[in-house]
Design an enzyme around this catalytic site. Structure first.
Site, PDB file in Angstrom:
ATOM      1  N   CYS A 153     -21.334 -24.783 -29.402  1.00 15.74           N
ATOM      2  CA  CYS A 153     -20.533 -25.048 -30.484  1.00 15.74           C
ATOM      3  C   CYS A 153     -21.152 -26.641 -31.087  1.00 15.74           C
ATOM      4  O   CYS A 153     -20.598 -27.353 -30.427  1.00 15.74           O
ATOM      5  CB  CYS A 153     -19.196 -25.116 -30.457  1.00 15.74           C
ATOM      6  SG  CYS A 153     -18.149 -25.548 -32.035  1.00 15.74           S
ATOM      7  N   CYS A 156     -18.416 -28.786 -32.642  1.00 14.83           N
ATOM      8  CA  CYS A 156     -17.432 -29.383 -31.720  1.00 14.83           C
ATOM      9  C   CYS A 156     -18.194 -30.494 -30.842  1.00 14.83           C
ATOM     10  O   CYS A 156     -17.368 -31.349 -30.704  1.00 14.83           O
ATOM     11  CB  CYS A 156     -17.069 -28.173 -30.633  1.00 14.83           C
ATOM     12  SG  CYS A 156     -16.334 -26.442 -31.269  1.00 14.83           S
ATOM     13  N   ASP A 157     -19.494 -30.081 -30.465  1.00 19.33           N
ATOM     14  CA  ASP A 157     -19.834 -31.057 -29.513  1.00 19.33           C
ATOM     15  C   ASP A 157     -21.233 -31.952 -29.950  1.00 19.33           C
ATOM     16  O   ASP A 157     -21.750 -32.961 -29.281  1.00 19.33           O
ATOM     17  CB  ASP A 157     -20.267 -30.438 -28.246  1.00 19.33           C
ATOM     18  CG  ASP A 157     -19.291 -29.574 -27.400  1.00 19.33           C
ATOM     19  OD1 ASP A 157     -18.197 -30.254 -27.499  1.00 19.33           O
ATOM     20  OD2 ASP A 157     -19.372 -28.607 -26.848  1.00 19.33           O
TER      21      ASP A 157
END
Length: 329
Positions: A153, A156-157
């Site tokens: 992701c 997300c990261d």
């Protein structure tokens, strides 16, 4: 409406007495969608049990720090966040249970669910929040470096790789979207594409081809990853099996998988309407499925956004939809 003083019989492992509530609700899945649904259902005085499934806390726990969920300005450990949601759900009366739902029968009412221990459960309503699992290449190193450079992701990261060098595996629209997003943060983005072309739409192709800091490595496969404390590079092979096959190492700091997700919905095949990819089909603007009284929230019904905050929102919607359904009985 149910008689508030009626002791509704249940099968072994059921939810027991109605306890002056609206009805018996079973939530399947323990990610942001499942726990949020449990919080709202408990506050609505619905007798609620949540089955955690194979991965308590859901896919989010495969990452480390969550920085894009509202309310945590400094970020929060993903596992701690899920523990907090579980505690909040328990506070409002939801019973959190270990176990996996292995079979569902929505052809009769009350609905019958079977656990991996062979227990049969009766429920007046069901919320499915089983999520989706990212597809991986199947390399041992992917598990070794999960949370230490391997991610599925970028949204997300990606923040953790600002001004660093990363690689994205995949050649479809998702991979192009991930690469484009990372290119806005990272110094250099490589796309590792096993075919000699991109499968993405024309507009996405142009976007990555024209980006100055994205380099596409066609006809390339990943053999493994390396690094001491985290990922320092990838072992690659160009034109595997061909006469001009060539192996080399690519120095990178992060390795992002973008080859798709698989919704965890196989248990409900033949019971609910699923789309071609296996995602649960819901009625527009609701969490209602093809079976009245059964609702779906989170990534198992979301092939597009797949973000924790979106999943939590649909968990709220599912609980409200379930509440309205139970009130109508």
């Amino acid at each position: 409406m149910f008689n508030k003083d009626t002791n509704i019989p249940t099968k072994r492992g059921g939810l027991g007495r109605l306890e002056n509530g609206l009805g018996r609700l079973i939530i399947i899945g323990s990610g942001p969608a499942g726990y949020t649904a449990a919080i709202y259902a408990g506050r609505a005085n619905i007798k609620t049990a949540l089955y955690c499934g194979m991965q308590m806390g859901g896919q989010l726990t495969t990452t480390t720090i969550v920085e894009n969920f509202p309310g945590y300005p400094e970020g929060i450990d993903a596992n701690q966040m899920m523990m907090d949601l579980q505690t909040q759900a328990s506070r409002f009366g939801a019973e959190i249970r270990d176990g996996i739902i292995t079979k569902a029968d929505f052809s009769k009412r009350p609905f019958i669910l079977t656990t991996d221990r062979g227990e049969e459960l009766e429920a007046d309503s069901v919320i499915i929040a089983t999520g989706a699992s990212a597809k991986y290449l199947g390399l041992a190193d992917e598990e070794k470096y999960k949370g230490k450079g391997v991610s599925a992701c970028a949204t997300c990261d990606g923040f953790f790789y600002r001004k660093k060098t990363v690689a994205v595996v995949g050649g479809g629209d998702t991979a192009c979207e991930e690469a484009s997003y990372l290119a806005s943060l990272c110094e250099k983005v490589y796309m590792i594409v096993r075919k000699p072309y991109l499968r993405a739409s024309d507009i996405m192709k142009r976007r990555v081809e024209q980006a100055k800091n994205i380099e596409i490595l066609y006809e390339t496969n990943t053999l493994g990853l390396y690094g001491e404390q985290g990922i320092e590079g990838a072992h690659l092979i160009y034109r595997k099996g061909e006469a001009d096959e060539r192996k080399y190492d690519l120095p990178i700091n992060g390795f992002f998988l973008a080859i798709g997700h698989k919704p965890n919905t196989y248990v409900f095949k033949g019971q609910l309407e699923l789309d071609a990819q296996g995602y649960i089909v819901t009625k527009p603007g609701t969490t209602k499925t093809s079976v009245e009284g059964v609702f779906a929230a989170g990534d198992c019904a979301d092939p597009h956004y797949q973000q924790a905050v979106v999943a939590a929102g649909t968990g709220c919607m599912a609980a409200l939809d379930a509440q309205a359904y139970l009130q109508s009985l």
